[in-house]
Design an enzyme around this catalytic site. Sequence first.
Site, PDB file in Angstrom:
ATOM      1  N   ASP A 435      37.390 -20.156   4.404  1.00  0.00           N
ATOM      2  CA  ASP A 435      37.140 -18.833   4.989  1.00  0.00           C
ATOM      3  C   ASP A 435      36.563 -17.850   3.987  1.00  0.00           C
ATOM      4  O   ASP A 435      35.815 -16.951   4.366  1.00  0.00           O
ATOM      5  CB  ASP A 435      38.403 -18.275   5.667  1.00  0.00           C
ATOM      6  CG  ASP A 435      39.621 -18.242   4.771  1.00  0.00           C
ATOM      7  OD1 ASP A 435      39.548 -18.705   3.625  1.00  0.00           O
ATOM      8  OD2 ASP A 435      40.673 -17.749   5.235  1.00  0.00           O
ATOM      9  N   CYS A 436      36.873 -18.023   2.711  1.00  0.00           N
ATOM     10  CA  CYS A 436      36.253 -17.163   1.689  1.00  0.00           C
ATOM     11  C   CYS A 436      34.758 -17.455   1.603  1.00  0.00           C
ATOM     12  O   CYS A 436      33.936 -16.531   1.473  1.00  0.00           O
ATOM     13  CB  CYS A 436      36.914 -17.386   0.331  1.00  0.00           C
ATOM     14  SG  CYS A 436      38.670 -16.975   0.310  1.00  0.00           S
TER      15      CYS A 436
END
Length: 703
Positions: A435-436
């Site tokens: 997700d980063c």
Amino acid sequence: MTTTNWSLKVDRGRQTWEYSQEKKEATDVDIHLLRLKEPGTHCPEGCDLNRAKTPQQAIKKAFQYFSKVQTEDGHWAGDYGGPMFLLPGLVITCYVTGYQLPEPTQREIIRYLFNRQNPVDGGWGLHIEAHSDIFGTTLQYVSLRLLGVPADHPSAVKARTFLLQNGGATGIPSWGKFWLATLNAYDWNGLNPIPIEFWLLPYNLPIAPGRWWCHCRMVYLPMSYIYAKKTTGPLTDLVKELRREIYCQEYEKINWSEQRNNISKLDMYYEHTSLLNVINGSLNAYEKVHSKWLRDKAIDYTFDHIRYEDEQTKYIDIGPVNKTINMLCVWDREGKSPAFYKHADRLKDYLWLSFDGMKMQGYNGSQLWDTAFTIQAFMESGIANQFQDCMKLAGHYLDISQVPDDARDMKHYHRHYSKGAWPFSTVDHGWPISDCTAEGIKSALALRSLPFIEPISLDRIADGINVLLTLQNGDGGWASYENTRGPKWLEKFNPSEVFQNIMIDYSYVECSAACIQAMSSFRKHAPNHPRIKEVNRSIARGVKFIKSIQRQDGSWLGSWGICFTYGTWFGIEGLVASGEPLTSPSIVKACKFLASKQRADGGWGESFKSNVTKEYVQHETSQVVNTGWALLSLMSAKYPDRECIERGIKFLMQRQYPNGDFPQESIIGVFNFNCMISYSNYKNIFPLWALSRYNQLYLKSKI
């Protein structure tokens, strides 16, 4: 002029608090982070103290204020503390190895522990808002004593009273038993074995450590080394005193083998399974007859992996637990070697100073994560072009934080592709996260619309897309750092007692929705890219996964934020970004769920107990961050009840301070369901983002 002895120094995302004997003028960043002025009263250049009367004014004030507390390398620094079990590991490691923390640092740590002590019962919990338990109370008490606080100090007396009234330190969970044994304040025979020989198992076995979730793997790697070596600090007079102070009976008379499974009811969250109890019994028997040759081989093997992790992360390590245990392993093997001092220098990366004192963060910061969200919020405001210096700096940090290469010898050391990924914090840390990476991609693509910013190339963004494609699981979802490598039944081996879902990396709605959003944005910017068909298939599989885990009430369970509000925000945003019709039953049900949780004052407020119980629990009061998530969700889905949305917007405006800041409220992050963690920048990001979307969607007014 506001002055301070402490100031934050940054370098490519690295954050260190430096102490000066003489007070110096505080920067806007220092005033903001240390609360050197009453919240809402500090007025950086360009700000004023006139309360916003319109959404447009609220947006401008929020943007103006938050842009002024950006650090000089482009990121936004914030408090990523909250867990109480981290700092004691650092204090114990320093005591055992003889490494002296600077006196001002020790003083601030003591102040933090006193400030976070439960004023009623004198104990501490798993995190700053948790009930007092044996894990928290024992380790904070021990830390205070190691830092020089006398046993007759009123706070120490109160903590010791709570501890002894609740059975003493023999009931501490396994991680606490480990730290006390390392300190020489608990017998190693009182731990269930941490079998180092597991590390020699071939990867094709489903229980091999290479298949575990990376955080679990990286903690039990050095733990198993220390357990195998029985690395123990010296029996000093102070440790002898602790042996007398934290137990309900004489230390020498304790039956240590009976304490292996003695876990206080105050602490127990995830009980040992019958299978684990059988395995522990077998391992205890093996421990008496283990092969020295095999153990020595495993010790060498694990230290090689420890050294690899240290070098790959420039001695930051994946998180605070393995950081301090790795440092202990290096000391055991090499003494105070150059590598030991590299470790010692990186302790500063985890120590965070705030208004309540100095704590140990749950990572070396949330720099990239917070900055990526901030960029997206700023871009949706419609006024980013009015803050060119700020946006250039933010773009710079995004640029320098992308991981440039894959880690060496990935297969041997169980690492995933990382070239093109974005980490949670800094490029030096370097662990790739789904997700980063997704938020990094979304931010990089959003910035391409600003003509004064040199964009990150589509080739580099495509490298990030490649990471996302390789990370998609067989169920169509995305886990956090790596693919789900092991079977779900591995969770039956979870020995932690206080955490859930630690053994493998599961697919999450947050990670999955973020990846869908990133790839949906990528295909708009690069519709003819050679891999666009793969991207389309990946999105479709991801959408099916998100729909499959939606609850009957329309919500999604959040695993990294509190809780159903957070998970549902991601679920809706992911579906909308994929092109799912707004009339889709999944979206309609999700909106209905959120609307049903709105409070009388127009806001939303969810308690961390939602994560613990996995059922929605209303907070005592509405929270600006929960409200921001709910409003973003409803507006993304173009929820037809505008009155519901306007009530939420009015709530945010009422809560905004006159200077554009927002109040710091209850803890808002979580991991492994039972431990909460702070994201202090969320209060500035998500209310602004929601206000901006409201203006763009309904008012369409220039600011």
